[in-house]
Motif scaffolding. Structure first.
Motif, PDB file in Angstrom:
ATOM      1  N   PRO A 168      83.467  25.128  -0.334  1.00  0.00           N
ATOM      2  CA  PRO A 168      83.243  23.873  -1.058  1.00  0.00           C
ATOM      3  C   PRO A 168      83.252  22.662  -0.140  1.00  0.00           C
ATOM      4  O   PRO A 168      84.023  22.598   0.815  1.00  0.00           O
ATOM      5  CB  PRO A 168      84.425  23.833  -2.037  1.00  0.00           C
ATOM      6  CG  PRO A 168      84.876  25.245  -2.176  1.00  0.00           C
ATOM      7  CD  PRO A 168      84.632  25.877  -0.849  1.00  0.00           C
ATOM      8  N   VAL A 169      82.374  21.714  -0.437  1.00  0.00           N
ATOM      9  CA  VAL A 169      82.319  20.477   0.338  1.00  0.00           C
ATOM     10  C   VAL A 169      83.580  19.665   0.074  1.00  0.00           C
ATOM     11  O   VAL A 169      84.000  19.493  -1.064  1.00  0.00           O
ATOM     12  CB  VAL A 169      81.074  19.660  -0.051  1.00  0.00           C
ATOM     13  CG1 VAL A 169      81.058  18.327   0.688  1.00  0.00           C
ATOM     14  CG2 VAL A 169      79.816  20.451   0.259  1.00  0.00           C
ATOM     15  N   GLY A 170      84.208  19.162   1.147  1.00  0.00           N
ATOM     16  CA  GLY A 170      85.447  18.404   1.012  1.00  0.00           C
ATOM     17  C   GLY A 170      85.218  16.909   1.017  1.00  0.00           C
ATOM     18  O   GLY A 170      84.112  16.417   1.280  1.00  0.00           O
ATOM     19  N   ALA A 171      86.295  16.172   0.757  1.00  0.00           N
ATOM     20  CA  ALA A 171      86.207  14.717   0.645  1.00  0.00           C
ATOM     21  C   ALA A 171      85.787  14.060   1.952  1.00  0.00           C
ATOM     22  O   ALA A 171      85.074  13.058   1.940  1.00  0.00           O
ATOM     23  CB  ALA A 171      87.559  14.160   0.191  1.00  0.00           C
ATOM     24  N   GLU A 172      86.214  14.607   3.083  1.00  0.00           N
ATOM     25  CA  GLU A 172      85.876  13.997   4.362  1.00  0.00           C
ATOM     26  C   GLU A 172      84.370  13.975   4.590  1.00  0.00           C
ATOM     27  O   GLU A 172      83.806  12.975   5.056  1.00  0.00           O
ATOM     28  CB  GLU A 172      86.574  14.749   5.498  1.00  0.00           C
ATOM     29  CG  GLU A 172      86.400  14.084   6.857  1.00  0.00           C
ATOM     30  CD  GLU A 172      87.161  14.784   7.963  1.00  0.00           C
ATOM     31  OE1 GLU A 172      86.977  14.402   9.139  1.00  0.00           O
ATOM     32  OE2 GLU A 172      87.936  15.717   7.666  1.00  0.00           O
ATOM     33  N   THR A 173      83.704  15.082   4.256  1.00  0.00           N
ATOM     34  CA  THR A 173      82.249  15.147   4.387  1.00  0.00           C
ATOM     35  C   THR A 173      81.577  14.137   3.463  1.00  0.00           C
ATOM     36  O   THR A 173      80.613  13.462   3.847  1.00  0.00           O
ATOM     37  CB  THR A 173      81.750  16.565   4.055  1.00  0.00           C
ATOM     38  OG1 THR A 173      82.368  17.495   4.941  1.00  0.00           O
ATOM     39  CG2 THR A 173      80.237  16.665   4.201  1.00  0.00           C
ATOM     40  N   ILE A 174      82.089  14.037   2.241  1.00  0.00           N
ATOM     41  CA  ILE A 174      81.539  13.089   1.267  1.00  0.00           C
ATOM     42  C   ILE A 174      81.688  11.657   1.775  1.00  0.00           C
ATOM     43  O   ILE A 174      80.744  10.857   1.729  1.00  0.00           O
ATOM     44  CB  ILE A 174      82.253  13.226  -0.089  1.00  0.00           C
ATOM     45  CG1 ILE A 174      82.089  14.636  -0.657  1.00  0.00           C
ATOM     46  CG2 ILE A 174      81.727  12.179  -1.077  1.00  0.00           C
ATOM     47  CD1 ILE A 174      80.690  15.018  -1.007  1.00  0.00           C
ATOM     48  N   GLN A 175      82.865  11.319   2.274  1.00  0.00           N
ATOM     49  CA  GLN A 175      83.111   9.960   2.764  1.00  0.00           C
ATOM     50  C   GLN A 175      82.188   9.609   3.929  1.00  0.00           C
ATOM     51  O   GLN A 175      81.655   8.500   3.997  1.00  0.00           O
ATOM     52  CB  GLN A 175      84.569   9.822   3.201  1.00  0.00           C
ATOM     53  CG  GLN A 175      85.558   9.850   2.051  1.00  0.00           C
ATOM     54  CD  GLN A 175      87.006   9.862   2.533  1.00  0.00           C
ATOM     55  OE1 GLN A 175      87.357   9.183   3.475  1.00  0.00           O
ATOM     56  NE2 GLN A 175      87.834  10.656   1.884  1.00  0.00           N
TER      57      GLN A 175
END
Length: 309
Positions: A50-57
């Motif tokens: 799953p894609v994590g928050a760091e990648t999203i940010q």
């Protein structure tokens, strides 16, 4: 894990745009930002986790910078002069049409993130004050109901993003002078990348909420991982098997399963750790969304002003 596979299937390839550095000083910066965003897309699509928050940010920050670069390019005198020509109004309207979906999606996502943060803060406060009592079950239930509602809201947004993505990918080749061809080419590519990153964010927020029955399958895993990882759910190779949102689901389901136990200290600590991690992640995502929303709005205003002249 379902979110990751869905993201991979939804990825839309975007056209490669060549940005001549002599056209405008911001062109070099634009190309650098685009390359960074593309590499971020590739890494998020290629991972089976799953894609994590760091990648999203990282993606949100990059998008804000991209739209700031576009603003500089759009407001350069030569570009303004070319955009004001009557025969280019259709292309300007194409940009405005796509911007509505992106702004609406950004606004809806901001609302989801804000509400999620409020639920997380309520749970954190309750666990700090009381540890485990009868009211905690109500807070957990309210959070899980919210998570189910989020899935419905996300489904609507994804449907609109899919429509916008198809329009961008099926747009005919541009037969314009080099400057305008580059400007509208970058705008189309920016839209495609924005759609892709919004998909990642929406799937991150809508990681399937765990049902009570499913919690039992996680309890043994949680009990094994807690002492060894200090609250981080990871596989043997050190890769996360759930993102920050999913980790909270695991923690709350574990806590829910031990609510009637007199000693649930370990479960409370685990839930507090996962909630704190999610809270910090949400703050970063919220800041990125706020900045991006302002950039998208300014971009739309710029093109509306062009049509008004």
């Amino acid at each position: 894990m379902a979110a990751s596979s869905e993201l991979s299937g939804a990825h839309q390839p975007v056209r490669s745009i060549s940005l001549p550095s002599r056209t405008h000083p911001s062109s070099v910066r634009l190309e650098s930002v685009l390359n960074t965003l593309k590499s971020c897309q590739i890494s998020s699509v290629s991972t089976p986790f799953p894609v994590g928050a760091e990648t999203i940010q990282t993606g949100l920050v990059g998008l804000a910078e991209l739209y700031n670069c576009l603003e500089e390019l759009i407001h350069s005198p030569l570009t303004q002069q070319a955009l004001l020509r009557f025969e280019h109004r259709e292309l300007v309207e194409e940009v405005l049409d796509g911007s509505i979906t992106l702004l609406d999606t950004c606004g809806t996502t901001r609302g989801i993130v804000f509400t999620m943060k409020e639920h997380v803060k309520t749970l954190q406060s309750a666990l700090r004050r009381k540890g485990v009592d009868s009211r905690i079950e109500g807070y957990i239930h309210a959070y899980m109901l919210f998570r189910k509602k989020v899935k419905k809201d996300v489904a609507k947004c994804l449907k609109e993003l899919k429509r916008t993505g198809r329009k961008v990918s099926s747009s005919p080749p541009l037969d314009l002078d080099p400057r305008l061809s580059m400007v509208f080419g970058v705008l189309r590519e920016a839209s495609a990348i924005t759609v892709s990153i919004f998909r990642s964010l929406l799937l991150f927020l809508s990681t399937p909420a765990m049902e009570t029955n499913a919690a039992a399958r996680w309890l043994s895993l949680v009990s094994r991982l807690m002492p060894a990882t200090a609250g981080l759910l990871s596989c043997e190779k050190g890769q996360k098997i759930v993102n920050e949102v999913g980790s909270v689901d695991v923690a709350l389901c574990s806590l829910h399963g031990h609510l009637r136990n007199k000693d649930a200290k370990a479960e409370v600590q685990f839930a507090q750790k996962m909630l704190e991690t999610l809270h910090l992640s949400i703050n970063g995502v919220e800041d990125g969304l706020d900045c991006l929303f302002r950039c998208l709005l300014q971009n739309r205003v710029s093109f509306l002003n062009i049509l008004a002249n």
